[in-house]
Design a protein around this motif. Sequence first.
Motif, PDB file in Angstrom:
ATOM      1  N   UNK A 146     -16.406 -31.396  38.420  1.00 36.30           N
ATOM      2  CA  UNK A 146     -16.638 -30.059  38.977  1.00 36.30           C
ATOM      3  C   UNK A 146     -15.323 -29.290  39.162  1.00 36.30           C
ATOM      4  N   UNK A 147     -14.379 -29.905  39.855  1.00 36.69           N
ATOM      5  CA  UNK A 147     -13.156 -29.183  40.204  1.00 36.69           C
ATOM      6  C   UNK A 147     -12.163 -29.042  39.050  1.00 36.69           C
ATOM      7  N   UNK A 148     -12.182 -29.991  38.134  1.00 35.63           N
ATOM      8  CA  UNK A 148     -11.173 -29.995  37.063  1.00 35.63           C
ATOM      9  C   UNK A 148     -11.712 -29.524  35.716  1.00 35.63           C
ATOM     10  N   UNK A 149     -13.041 -29.407  35.572  1.00 37.42           N
ATOM     11  CA  UNK A 149     -13.573 -28.919  34.297  1.00 37.42           C
ATOM     12  C   UNK A 149     -14.409 -27.640  34.484  1.00 37.42           C
ATOM     13  N   UNK A 150     -15.443 -27.735  35.324  1.00 36.27           N
ATOM     14  CA  UNK A 150     -16.320 -26.567  35.496  1.00 36.27           C
ATOM     15  C   UNK A 150     -15.586 -25.361  36.075  1.00 36.27           C
ATOM     16  N   UNK A 151     -14.581 -25.605  36.892  1.00 35.14           N
ATOM     17  CA  UNK A 151     -13.894 -24.489  37.555  1.00 35.14           C
ATOM     18  C   UNK A 151     -12.664 -24.011  36.777  1.00 35.14           C
ATOM     19  N   UNK A 152     -12.490 -24.506  35.552  1.00 32.55           N
ATOM     20  CA  UNK A 152     -11.383 -24.041  34.695  1.00 32.55           C
ATOM     21  C   UNK A 152     -11.955 -23.381  33.441  1.00 32.55           C
ATOM     22  N   UNK A 153     -11.195 -22.470  32.820  1.00 29.17           N
ATOM     23  CA  UNK A 153     -11.659 -21.898  31.551  1.00 29.17           C
ATOM     24  C   UNK A 153     -11.788 -23.009  30.496  1.00 29.17           C
ATOM     25  N   UNK A 154     -12.702 -22.808  29.556  1.00 29.72           N
ATOM     26  CA  UNK A 154     -12.922 -23.792  28.488  1.00 29.72           C
ATOM     27  C   UNK A 154     -11.607 -24.027  27.733  1.00 29.72           C
ATOM     28  N   UNK A 155     -11.270 -25.289  27.539  1.00 34.79           N
ATOM     29  CA  UNK A 155     -10.081 -25.637  26.743  1.00 34.79           C
ATOM     30  C   UNK A 155      -8.755 -25.455  27.459  1.00 34.79           C
ATOM     31  N   UNK A 171     -21.430 -16.130  36.389  1.00 36.27           N
ATOM     32  CA  UNK A 171     -22.565 -15.256  36.709  1.00 36.27           C
ATOM     33  C   UNK A 171     -22.095 -13.791  36.815  1.00 36.27           C
ATOM     34  N   UNK A 172     -20.924 -13.612  37.392  1.00 33.86           N
ATOM     35  CA  UNK A 172     -20.363 -12.254  37.543  1.00 33.86           C
ATOM     36  C   UNK A 172     -20.185 -11.596  36.174  1.00 33.86           C
ATOM     37  N   UNK A 173     -19.575 -12.323  35.244  1.00 32.73           N
ATOM     38  CA  UNK A 173     -19.345 -11.730  33.909  1.00 32.73           C
ATOM     39  C   UNK A 173     -20.669 -11.571  33.155  1.00 32.73           C
ATOM     40  N   UNK A 174     -21.613 -12.478  33.392  1.00 30.95           N
ATOM     41  CA  UNK A 174     -22.913 -12.341  32.728  1.00 30.95           C
ATOM     42  C   UNK A 174     -23.621 -11.064  33.206  1.00 30.95           C
ATOM     43  N   UNK A 227     -16.890 -15.615  27.393  1.00 30.03           N
ATOM     44  CA  UNK A 227     -16.882 -16.692  26.388  1.00 30.03           C
ATOM     45  C   UNK A 227     -16.012 -17.891  26.789  1.00 30.03           C
ATOM     46  N   UNK A 228     -14.976 -17.652  27.579  1.00 30.19           N
ATOM     47  CA  UNK A 228     -14.067 -18.762  27.932  1.00 30.19           C
ATOM     48  C   UNK A 228     -14.516 -19.507  29.202  1.00 30.19           C
ATOM     49  N   UNK A 229     -15.635 -19.065  29.796  1.00 33.06           N
ATOM     50  CA  UNK A 229     -16.050 -19.691  31.055  1.00 33.06           C
ATOM     51  C   UNK A 229     -17.180 -20.702  30.867  1.00 33.06           C
ATOM     52  N   UNK A 230     -17.049 -21.882  31.457  1.00 33.17           N
ATOM     53  CA  UNK A 230     -18.191 -22.804  31.459  1.00 33.17           C
ATOM     54  C   UNK A 230     -19.298 -22.233  32.357  1.00 33.17           C
ATOM     55  N   UNK A 231     -20.538 -22.617  32.102  1.00 32.89           N
ATOM     56  CA  UNK A 231     -21.664 -22.030  32.839  1.00 32.89           C
ATOM     57  C   UNK A 231     -21.572 -22.276  34.350  1.00 32.89           C
ATOM     58  N   UNK A 232     -20.891 -23.340  34.754  1.00 35.54           N
ATOM     59  CA  UNK A 232     -20.812 -23.627  36.191  1.00 35.54           C
ATOM     60  C   UNK A 232     -19.567 -23.028  36.851  1.00 35.54           C
TER      61      UNK A 232
END
Lengths: 180, 180
Positions: free
Chosen positions: B42-51, A107-110, A97-102
């Motif tokens: 990509x590096x600062x949003x997608x690769x970090x947990x939401x929030x 994918x691992x947790x999904x 839930x805390x991970x953005x889709x990218x």
Amino acid sequence: MQQGYVAVLWVLAVLVVETTALGECELAHLLQHKLQYEMHLQYMKHYFPIGYTVQVQYKEVLRPSNITCLRNRTVSEMALQYLWLHVSSQAVLRIHEVLPEKHPSWKYTQELCQLFDALGKEYSKYWQTDVEVVVADLVKLIHSAGMESRRKAVHPKALLDNCLKVMRMLYRAPCWWEST
Amino acid sequence: MQQGYVAVLWVLAVLVVETTALGECELAHLLQHKLQYEMHLQYMKHYFPIGYTVQVQYKEVLRPSNITCLRNRTVSEMALQYLWLHVSSQAVLRIHEVLPEKHPSWKYTQELCQLFDALGKEYSKYWQTDVEVVVADLVKLIHSAGMESRRKAVHPKALLDNCLKVMRMLYRAPCWWEST
């Protein structure tokens, strides 16, 4: 040989997991492979900020010592597997839930969630209500509590460490796994 | 054409950044390329947990409106660049500090740190103490405050959004950049 077996099972699982059921041991074997230390170290520790935690309920942390305690209260092995399944799938869902889709761990947790779902369906054929009261109550607690009762900050890797350790305790004997 | 120019500059920077200095505009151009929206998204949003947020001091957030305000106080453009450089390199360092070495954003933030270092060295040749008091005081505050004064939770992407916007305000005219 072991790797080849896992690869074949994995392809099988991807193809049929939604429609046909693999047995508990085959699914548990796939889960164990996906939860192996090096893999969850990478996805759950290296790909998260240092010290990052998710908020979970106290009952969502199931350690080997909890299993030992419940075994001493003569809770059946099937009920313990049922409890582990609910706790673990909930824990993985919290991380997912805390991970953005990218995110590289999304994918691992999904895939873990899908395997837990498949294992859950497999068990539901055998028993719906046939677990000891202590376990049924714990599972109810896990699913009934809202956001306000999440009170424990846990590292994602620690959740999967427990998940893997307890899994090995519960499936080694019935699934004839070698000691690791 | 633009991409090729940046690639050549990048190779040059990697080769010589520690020993020889590229000019401010060349280094600023490399930084702008590395900070471009799609890349820091990509590096600062997608690769970090939401929030996810990092803790920074209030003075470590430098917005375009702050620059406008300081310009109205007739602070020189060189002093504003000096301030931006210190605030931004500190912000990137804050993000870099929370990343494990195997995190997919680690190398990106490390390269940003190196570029900020190189740009800092370039500026140090021109003026050591020759900035307005208001800017000198702000820079002192940024570097003197310990952990206890970090009071603002900011998303990593928001820090780089500001960094890029302010950079464009400050370098567009002196470095002859096109409007973006």
